[in-house]
Design a protein around this motif. Structure first.
Motif, PDB file in Angstrom:
ATOM      1  N   SER A 224      71.184  32.184  49.742  1.00  0.00           N
ATOM      2  CA  SER A 224      71.060  31.095  50.839  1.00  0.00           C
ATOM      3  C   SER A 224      71.071  31.894  52.231  1.00  0.00           C
ATOM      4  O   SER A 224      70.376  31.681  53.109  1.00  0.00           O
ATOM      5  CB  SER A 224      72.439  30.437  50.971  1.00  0.00           C
ATOM      6  OG  SER A 224      72.535  29.727  49.649  1.00  0.00           O
ATOM      7  N   ILE A 225      71.553  33.218  52.238  1.00  0.00           N
ATOM      8  CA  ILE A 225      71.520  33.888  53.822  1.00  0.00           C
ATOM      9  C   ILE A 225      69.810  34.327  53.887  1.00  0.00           C
ATOM     10  O   ILE A 225      69.569  34.595  54.950  1.00  0.00           O
ATOM     11  CB  ILE A 225      72.346  34.963  53.762  1.00  0.00           C
ATOM     12  CG1 ILE A 225      73.904  34.695  53.532  1.00  0.00           C
ATOM     13  CG2 ILE A 225      72.359  36.050  54.572  1.00  0.00           C
ATOM     14  CD1 ILE A 225      74.755  35.615  53.551  1.00  0.00           C
ATOM     15  N   LEU A 226      69.397  34.827  52.726  1.00  0.00           N
ATOM     16  CA  LEU A 226      67.796  35.168  52.962  1.00  0.00           C
ATOM     17  C   LEU A 226      67.075  34.045  53.486  1.00  0.00           C
ATOM     18  O   LEU A 226      66.326  34.467  54.137  1.00  0.00           O
ATOM     19  CB  LEU A 226      67.439  35.770  51.722  1.00  0.00           C
ATOM     20  CG  LEU A 226      68.116  37.323  51.172  1.00  0.00           C
ATOM     21  CD1 LEU A 226      67.778  37.693  49.767  1.00  0.00           C
ATOM     22  CD2 LEU A 226      67.311  38.194  52.173  1.00  0.00           C
ATOM     23  N   TYR A 227      67.407  32.870  52.933  1.00  0.00           N
ATOM     24  CA  TYR A 227      66.461  31.771  53.156  1.00  0.00           C
ATOM     25  C   TYR A 227      66.838  31.598  54.762  1.00  0.00           C
ATOM     26  O   TYR A 227      65.894  31.191  55.314  1.00  0.00           O
ATOM     27  CB  TYR A 227      66.791  30.438  52.310  1.00  0.00           C
ATOM     28  CG  TYR A 227      66.312  29.281  52.681  1.00  0.00           C
ATOM     29  CD1 TYR A 227      64.854  29.355  52.508  1.00  0.00           C
ATOM     30  CD2 TYR A 227      66.917  28.176  53.345  1.00  0.00           C
ATOM     31  CE1 TYR A 227      64.315  27.845  52.844  1.00  0.00           C
ATOM     32  CE2 TYR A 227      66.292  27.205  53.882  1.00  0.00           C
ATOM     33  CZ  TYR A 227      65.090  26.901  53.768  1.00  0.00           C
ATOM     34  OH  TYR A 227      64.471  25.920  54.002  1.00  0.00           O
ATOM     35  N   TYR A 228      68.179  31.281  55.363  1.00  0.00           N
ATOM     36  CA  TYR A 228      68.409  30.920  56.458  1.00  0.00           C
ATOM     37  C   TYR A 228      67.880  32.118  57.557  1.00  0.00           C
ATOM     38  O   TYR A 228      67.399  31.854  58.601  1.00  0.00           O
ATOM     39  CB  TYR A 228      69.932  30.880  56.766  1.00  0.00           C
ATOM     40  CG  TYR A 228      70.312  30.345  58.062  1.00  0.00           C
ATOM     41  CD1 TYR A 228      69.900  29.175  58.387  1.00  0.00           C
ATOM     42  CD2 TYR A 228      71.275  31.250  58.730  1.00  0.00           C
ATOM     43  CE1 TYR A 228      70.195  28.635  59.991  1.00  0.00           C
ATOM     44  CE2 TYR A 228      71.605  30.760  60.143  1.00  0.00           C
ATOM     45  CZ  TYR A 228      71.154  29.426  60.612  1.00  0.00           C
ATOM     46  OH  TYR A 228      71.343  28.872  61.588  1.00  0.00           O
ATOM     47  N   GLY A 229      67.965  33.430  56.948  1.00  0.00           N
ATOM     48  CA  GLY A 229      67.630  34.562  57.977  1.00  0.00           C
ATOM     49  C   GLY A 229      66.328  34.503  58.150  1.00  0.00           C
ATOM     50  O   GLY A 229      65.590  34.811  59.296  1.00  0.00           O
TER      51      GLY A 229
END
Length: 565
Positions: A224-229
């Motif tokens: 999720s963090i990779l996608y949002y970043g």
């Protein structure tokens, strides 16, 4: 933790190529920090491991000392195997978990704090997004940790039961062998181990489930963090270098959180193992405060005044009922009576192992409670019917409690106990190992060594609780003849020998004084004591007749039984 920051700087330089000095600066700082980190980690691990070793030694000694300081009633209720398990197994479990897991727990906890601070500096929105996902990977391990802690307590209790069976079996090996019950004891021990194994399986399943849920929740958070970043970089809200630094920080952050969550159940397990340990450490012994009286001279005049006593395990059953008796200095006072009349209980009260519910015990006209405990046990020596010898040399057993005694004092005490001759004939003399519980010497020899151990203390009050039951008549007579008249002697015996020559005889029955006086006075009363003497004489007469007149009948019965078999 500064390495991800400089890795991001290098990424910006590679993409922009407008700051060539930034690359060299980042490499230099990273190298220096790596070396410093390695040195600090070495020093920290060394200090920590030494500290934990000292803590383990200290706790084990503290538990052992706490157990020794407990009241005698505590040992009546607690099994030996359970106590040994607490001192050894539980302290080892706690120390290993703390030394290995607590160190990493503390280290990763600090990493989590500093890593999250670095993440906030790079991107507040990404940090908030990461923080919102943390409760998911925190809640699950908390539940598993509580489950793990309960299982840990159950496993330790199960191991204590197995240790209890093993300790009881090995300490009674002769009885086990006599009844050929090795298979039965093996089966008992196997059943205890099966119970422990069943709990271990549940514990292992719980740990595996906890680890799996932690990994899956952490992986979902990373994706999720990779996608949002990536969306933030596309919108030019953060630079590529900052995203690389943030991702590296986030990977370390989630990894640190995973370690925290995986090691937390282990620390919970250590807490569970420590519960029983600190039950012993925190337990206040049910004994009165130590007195302060240590007079230079002691006459040894003992008075029991209206004593009523019941054991803690049977508070409703009075063993002694409003009993009063007196032990005069320089006299031999004999206590006789049927089994269960309270003779040994009087000795336990005199040694201050228990406290009477009513009444008072006086020593030289002063309450027994006012004397200092160590002083009291130096002045009162007790030899029981089944004395306990330690797995040490005969010399160490005789000097037990008085290690500073000279060899001359030791030999003098052994001669008074009629033990010097047989000790000299042992393979190594006084240096011969007595064996566990005195198993390498006979019953009579064990009693004489125990009497010598009591006499070397030069007690003012000597208690012989059926202490010559395994001695022949000649040895028993020599021991009684050696008893010095300058001390108070309390003689408890089920045999007539020795009782007849006592200065004063007290006959106990059902916890009360039924009769008292000397041998002739009690015979003249034609009461319980005369009946006791007649039973003794009848028993001796029957034994003689059995040896001389019943051989043919015995042989006939034996042959008949053999034929029936």
């Amino acid at each position: 933790m500064a390495i991800p920051h400089y890795t991001g700087k290098m990424t910006d330089w590679i993409m922009n190529e407008d700051e060539p000095e930034a690359f060299n600066h980042a490499i230099t700082v990273m190298t220096l920090m790596t070396i410093m980190s390695a040195v600090c980690e070495f020093v920290c691990d060394l200090i920590y491991n030494i500290t934990m070793s000292r803590i383990h030694t200290s706790i084990q000694g503290l538990v052992f000392q706490s157990v020794l300081n407990q009241d005698i009633a505590f040992f009546d209720k607690a099994s030996t195997g359970d106590i040994v398990s607490r001192i050894t197994t539980d302290t080892n479990t706690m120390s290993e978990s703390l030394s290995e897991k607590l160190s990493l727990l503390m280290w990763y906890f600090m990493r989590v704090i500093f890593l999250f601070g670095s993440m906030l500096l790079l991107s507040t929105r990404l940090s908030i997004f990461t923080a919102l996902g943390l409760p998911i990977i925190w809640i699950i391990p908390e539940f598993s940790g509580q489950f793990y802690q309960k299982l840990s307590v159950q496993v330790q209790e199960s191991l204590a039961k197995a240790n209890d069976v093993a300790t009881e079996t090995f300490s009674s090996m002769k009885t086990v062998r006599s009844f050929a019950n090795e298979d039965g004891e093996t089966e008992r021990y196997r059943k205890c181990l099966e119970d422990t194994y069943a709990l271990n399986k549940v514990e292992a399943a719980g740990y595996a489930a906890s680890t799996w849920t932690n990994s899956m929740s952490s992986l979902a958070l990373k994706v999720s963090i990779l996608y949002y970043g990536g969306r933030l970089v596309t919108g030019s809200d953060v630079s590529s270098g900052d995203l690389v630094s943030f991702v590296l920080y986030e990977l370390q952050f989630t990894s640190a959180v995973e370690v925290l969550m995986s090691y937390w159940p282990h620390v919970k397990k250590a807490v569970g193992a420590s519960e029983k340990i600190f039950e012993y450490v925190d337990r206040k012994p049910d004994i009165p405060p130590d007195g302060s009286l240590t007079p230079q001279s002691l006459k040894g005049h003992v008075q029991f005044k209206n004593i009523t006593f019941a054991y803690p395990k049977r508070p409703d059953t009075d063993v002694l009922k409003n009993i009063s008796l007196e032990l005069k200095p320089g006299q031999i006072t004999a206590l006789v009576g049927p089994s269960g009349s309270g003779k040994s209980t009087i000795v336990s009260l005199l040694e201050r192992f228990y406290q009477p519910q009513n009444g008072e015990i006086l020593l030289d006209q002063k309450p027994l409670l006012e004397y200092k405990d160590q002083y009291l046990h130096e002045k009162i020596s007790v030899v029981s019917q089944e004395p306990v010898l330690f797995a040490r040399s005969v010399r160490e057993n005789i000097k037990y409690g008085k290690e500073n005694a000279s060899d001359e004092e030791m030999r003098a005490a052994a001669k008074l106990a009629n033990a010097d001759d047989f000790i000299d004939n042992l393979p190594k003399g006084y240096d011969t190992d007595a064996g566990e519980k005195g198993g390498q010497v006979s019953g009579g020899q064990k009693q004489r060594i125990a009497i010598a151990r009591a006499l070397i203390q030069k007690p003012q009050i000597l208690v012989l609780d059926d202490a010559t039951s395994s001695l022949d008549t000649e040895s028993e007579h020599r021991v009684y003849s050696a008893l010095q008249k300058n001390c108070t002697v309390l003689l408890i015996s089920h045999r007539l020998s020795g009782v007849e020559d006592a200065d004063h005889i007290i006959f106990l029955r059902d916890g009360e004084v039924a009769e008292e006086g000397n041998h002739e006075e009690l015979l003249a009363k034609h009461g319980f004591y005369e009946e006791f003497v007649n039973q003794q004489n009848t028993s001796i007469h029957r034994n003689t007749e059995d040896v001389t007149n019943s051989e043919s009948a015995t042989n006939s019965l034996f042959l008949k039984n053999v034929h029936n078999c």
